[in-house]
Motif scaffolding. Structure first.
Motif, PDB file in Angstrom:
ATOM      1  N   LEU A 585     155.730   3.653  75.220  1.00  0.00           N
ATOM      2  CA  LEU A 585     155.875   3.714  73.760  1.00  0.00           C
ATOM      3  C   LEU A 585     154.670   4.383  73.114  1.00  0.00           C
ATOM      4  N   GLY A 586     153.512   4.289  73.778  1.00  0.00           N
ATOM      5  CA  GLY A 586     152.319   4.898  73.196  1.00  0.00           C
ATOM      6  C   GLY A 586     151.279   5.169  74.270  1.00  0.00           C
ATOM      7  N   LEU A 587     150.561   6.275  74.103  1.00  0.00           N
ATOM      8  CA  LEU A 587     149.470   6.604  75.029  1.00  0.00           C
ATOM      9  C   LEU A 587     148.233   6.920  74.213  1.00  0.00           C
ATOM     10  N   HIS A 588     147.095   6.456  74.674  1.00  0.00           N
ATOM     11  CA  HIS A 588     145.837   6.653  73.940  1.00  0.00           C
ATOM     12  C   HIS A 588     144.751   7.016  74.937  1.00  0.00           C
ATOM     13  N   TYR A 589     143.920   7.958  74.540  1.00  0.00           N
ATOM     14  CA  TYR A 589     142.853   8.425  75.439  1.00  0.00           C
ATOM     15  C   TYR A 589     141.610   8.721  74.615  1.00  0.00           C
ATOM     16  N   LEU A 590     140.494   8.181  75.035  1.00  0.00           N
ATOM     17  CA  LEU A 590     139.206   8.492  74.408  1.00  0.00           C
ATOM     18  C   LEU A 590     138.314   9.099  75.478  1.00  0.00           C
ATOM     19  N   GLY A 591     137.832  10.297  75.231  1.00  0.00           N
ATOM     20  CA  GLY A 591     136.972  10.927  76.230  1.00  0.00           C
ATOM     21  C   GLY A 591     136.924  12.422  76.009  1.00  0.00           C
ATOM     22  N   PRO A 592     136.295  13.147  76.937  1.00  0.00           N
ATOM     23  CA  PRO A 592     136.166  14.595  76.753  1.00  0.00           C
ATOM     24  C   PRO A 592     137.522  15.289  76.770  1.00  0.00           C
ATOM     25  N   ASN A 593     137.626  16.383  76.049  1.00  0.00           N
ATOM     26  CA  ASN A 593     138.812  17.257  76.059  1.00  0.00           C
ATOM     27  C   ASN A 593     140.110  16.510  75.746  1.00  0.00           C
ATOM     28  N   ALA A 594     140.053  15.619  74.773  1.00  0.00           N
ATOM     29  CA  ALA A 594     141.202  14.747  74.518  1.00  0.00           C
ATOM     30  C   ALA A 594     142.464  15.538  74.178  1.00  0.00           C
ATOM     31  N   GLY A 595     142.315  16.635  73.432  1.00  0.00           N
ATOM     32  CA  GLY A 595     143.496  17.427  73.068  1.00  0.00           C
ATOM     33  C   GLY A 595     144.146  18.027  74.300  1.00  0.00           C
ATOM     34  N   GLU A 596     143.318  18.539  75.201  1.00  0.00           N
ATOM     35  CA  GLU A 596     143.856  19.166  76.417  1.00  0.00           C
ATOM     36  C   GLU A 596     144.529  18.103  77.284  1.00  0.00           C
ATOM     37  N   VAL A 597     143.936  16.926  77.339  1.00  0.00           N
ATOM     38  CA  VAL A 597     144.491  15.855  78.164  1.00  0.00           C
ATOM     39  C   VAL A 597     145.854  15.421  77.625  1.00  0.00           C
ATOM     40  N   MET A 598     145.948  15.288  76.307  1.00  0.00           N
ATOM     41  CA  MET A 598     147.130  14.651  75.731  1.00  0.00           C
ATOM     42  C   MET A 598     148.344  15.579  75.638  1.00  0.00           C
ATOM     43  N   GLN A 599     148.095  16.905  75.585  1.00  0.00           N
ATOM     44  CA  GLN A 599     149.207  17.817  75.323  1.00  0.00           C
ATOM     45  C   GLN A 599     150.372  17.644  76.315  1.00  0.00           C
ATOM     46  N   GLY A 600     150.065  17.619  77.603  1.00  0.00           N
ATOM     47  CA  GLY A 600     151.134  17.507  78.608  1.00  0.00           C
ATOM     48  C   GLY A 600     151.811  16.153  78.568  1.00  0.00           C
ATOM     49  N   PHE A 601     151.017  15.098  78.293  1.00  0.00           N
ATOM     50  CA  PHE A 601     151.634  13.773  78.187  1.00  0.00           C
ATOM     51  C   PHE A 601     152.597  13.735  76.999  1.00  0.00           C
TER      52      PHE A 601
END
Ligand code: FAD
Ligand code: NDP
Length: 646
Positions: A585-601
């Protein structure tokens, strides 16, 4: 053939009449007709084949060249009528057999043609789409728009006039032009109260995402220089220090040259302004550097920078005027600048107060502190309202540990000149002096002088935004996209996507609506935050804590692990999962390159992924994104959420 794909998806719901023309001995013609014939046998209520068979190749070619007048309009139609400047280029240049199109009847006259499909391969693709099961609930929903009176034989100046050449307006204009519509974009920048002006491209490129990301990058480089470089054995020889990224030893606010950064960012923006103009010319979109307001539902009054007035008429209009920063209204509020001014500020911002505690304020506070400024944030209530609370609090803690100051639960009540500085008095009675006060307390739709009462459009009084359904306003031939549309997330890719999809519906026969759900976003604070879907708090409120599994993990990004100065820095990720269906239902990420990490998810979420899908995805090592694929500890278990080794 995105339009055909969309039309094929929508065709599954209504009856489609598919015309296939070719000559009898042509294998491609026979293949296309036999596939369409089989489908129409299986789905007689949904599909009908109309064959136009010619005895010889010459007879077919003769027909194609001399008889197919309707080719000029194929593909430039809509549910509400059809029109075109030059038709669909692929249709007009098609020379092989077969030639396939959709029609509203078995006739092949100009008025009966709805969309060009293409040749044999395009027709087989169309058929595949026709039988494909819908992937998500939105692909089953069709945008049922109200007929807007558009007709191919109108006498207006343009098929489509777009008010506002920002992210959404430019995307919609180019898409509509590529579908054969005659399009003009009106874009005019009203200077900010502090006098800042800029060129074509709207907020994102001039005073938003682009300068912000570059300045954020300056802060990351500066942070790496201070915190990591010594531990990686990187040193800057003193004689080169001044040349490095504008780093200057004699700047009283730290080792950074604002002038160098600002000039390089502004030069880059100017190159983008130029590129956008060229792009419009190449796509045959007319660019008018004029301020527009409605006189009536088909006429815009224009004013140029000298005050000369004119009018432009249109069959359809898309309002894409975006928003502007909401001003601080306490006495002396005019002394504050906003995000419209900060990226082109002609002097070093010095000691800064950022008022507001969401995206813009925290991002600006982050990069200003990162390049060495003394920064305070005035927080009225909480940080990043609407985001996951745990993640928002971690961002605040991280910024505090880096040295950003926070004044909690205050608003400014008075701003006054104090020599070269601004004295700010807060609601708790305290005061301090700053070189710059940056107001970032939200954005208001830029609609006040648009003449909307002349076209019967009523805005939401709290934010001046325009309500719409499927981007269609209460006046059917006037549409709205992007930041100025009520309920639209204020994000560039959302405005772009909505603009393209609307253009396809207006001029490409598509009925596919824009899907505003599960849009990923990243907050470019010093600890970057990428997110998609529900926050933990919202998921609990909607589904109940007992129906959720919350997986979480703290980790130290490898690139930070050999820098002792980053001992207080850590990354975090979290997945909120429906206990019964395993759906994420939701994914959250804090860390380097967050935009790059989240795009595919984000793509995975759009496809309705389960937690099992994510944990069965083999990670890429060593990355921070792989931490999401190795989530295994639930909050409920009470086990430690600290990551182990590889
Ligand atoms: P805009 O881009 O605002 O374009 C509207 C255009 O219409 C402007 O050029 C305006 O001058 C023109 N106009 C207005 N009235 C008239 C008129 N009457 N006649 C003619 N022209 C007119 N989004 C992200 O996705 N990622 C980010 O990292 C990000 N960072 C941001 C940082 C900041 C500081 C800000 C302020 C915004 C940021 N955004 C970000 C949001 C993003 O910039 C907007 O969502 C996006 O630009 C909206 O596009 P739009 O087409 O709706 O409007
Ligand atoms: P938001 O509307 O998101 O937040 C406004 C902030 O100002 C809140 O913290 C609010 O506090 C505070 N505030 C509101 N009124 C007052 C007041 N009178 N006095 C003091 N504080 C006040 O606006 P932003 O300007 O931060 O951002 C606008 C939009 O731009 C965002 O929603 C986002 O979509 C887009 N954007 C996107 C970015 C990205 O993608 N990285 C970056 C920057 C912007 P409270 O919580 O108490 O209401």
């Amino acid at each position: 053939m995105a339009n055909s794909a969309a039309a094929a998806a929508s065709a599954a719901a209504t009856k489609s009449i598919i015309h296939v023309a070719g000559y009898s001995s042509c294998g491609f013609y026979r293949r296309a007709t036999s596939v369409v014939a089989s489908l129409s046998l299986l789905f007689p209520n949904k599909l009908q084949l109309v064959e136009h068979e010619f005895a010889s190749r010459d007879a077919y070619r003769d027909w194609l060249i001399h008889e197919t007048k309707f080719r000029d309009v194929v593909g430039a139609s809509s549910s509400a009528g059809s029109s075109s400047k030059q038709g669909n280029l692929r249709a007009t240049s098609h020379s092989s057999s077969p030639f396939c199109w959709l029609g509203s009847s078995a006739e092949c006259t100009v008025d009966e043609v709805t969309e060009f499909i293409g040749g044999c391969d395009d027709t087989l693709d169309w058929c595949r789409k026709f039988v494909e099961p819908a992937k998500s609930s939105t692909s089953e929903i069709l945008a049922q728009m109200i007929p807007d009176g558009h007709s191919p034989s109108h006498n207006y100046d343009y098929d489509l006039l777009i008010l506002g050449g920002g992210s959404g307006g430019l995307a919609a204009s180019k898409e509509a032009a590529s579908l054969g519509a005659k399009v003009a974009v009106l874009d005019y920048v009203k200077p900010s109260p502090a006098g800042s002006k800029w060129g074509l491209g709207g907020t994102c490129v001039n005073v938003g995402c682009i300068p912000k990301k570059l300045m954020h990058n300056a802060a990351l480089l500066s942070e790496g220089h201070k915190l990591d470089h010594p531990h990686y054995g990187i040193g800057v020889p003193p004689e080169l220090e001044e040349k490095w990224m504008g780093i200057s030893q004699d700047n009283e606010h730290g080792h950074h040259s604002w002038e160098t950064l600002k000039s390089n960012v502004q030069n880059h923006i100017r190159s983008l302004n130029f590129k956008y103009r060229v792009d419009l010319r190449e796509k045959e979109v007319t660019y008018l550097n004029l301020l527009g307001s409605f006189l009536d539902a088909h006429t815009i009054e224009t004013v140029d920078k000298k005050g000369t007035k004119g009018t432009v008429t249109f069959s359809r209009c898309i309002i894409a005027v975006g928003g502007r920063p909401t001003p601080i209204t306490c006495p002396g509020g005019e002394l504050a600048i906003s995000s419209d001014d900060i990226f082109s500020l002609d002097h070093d911002p010095g000691k800064v107060l950022c008022v507001g505690a969401s995206y813009i304020s925290l991002e600006c506070a982050g990069f200003l502190h990162g390049i060495g400024k003394d920064v305070t944030v005035a927080v009225r209530s909480i940080l990043l309202r609407g985001f996951d609370r745990e993640c928002a609090d971690m961002i605040g803690d991280h910024m505090k540990s880096m040295g950003v100051k926070f004044r909690e639960e205050v608003v400014p009540t008075l701003l006054e000149k104090s020599g070269d500085r601004i004295k700010v008095t807060f609601s708790n009675g305290e005061s301090d002096e700053y070189d710059t006060v940056l107001g970032a307390i939200g954005r208001t739709g830029d609609t006040v002088k648009l003449g909307l009462p002349n076209v019967g459009i009523v805005t939401n009084p709290s934010n001046a935004k325009i309500p719409a359904k499927y981007e269609q306003t209460s006046t059917p031939n006037i549409y709205v996209i992007g930041d100025v549309m009520e309920g639209c997330p204020e994000l560039t890719p959302v405005a772009i996507h909505a603009g393209k999809m609307l253009a396809r519906r207006l001029f490409g026969g598509s009925m596919q609506p824009m899907d505003y759900r599960n849009v990923c976003t990243t907050v470019f604070t010093p600890l970057e935050y990428g997110t998609v879907g529900y926050s933990e708090d919202d998921a609990i409120a909607e589904f109940g804590a007992e129906n959720l599994d919350v997986y979480h993990k703290y980790f130290v990004p490898l690139e930070w692990s050999i820098s002792p100065s980053r001992s207080y820095h850590q990354g975090f990720c979290k997945a909120i999962v429906d206990k019964h269906t395993n759906k994420v239902l939701g994914l959250h990420y804090l860390g380097p390159n967050a935009g790059e990490v989240m795009q595919g998810f984000g793509t995975a979420m759009k496809l309705g992924c389960t937690f099992k899908d994510i944990t069965e995805t083999v990670g890429i090592h060593p990355t921070t994104a792989e931490e999401i694929t190795t989530l295994s500890i639930t909050k409920e278990s009470g086990a430690s959420a600290a990551a182990g080794g590889c």
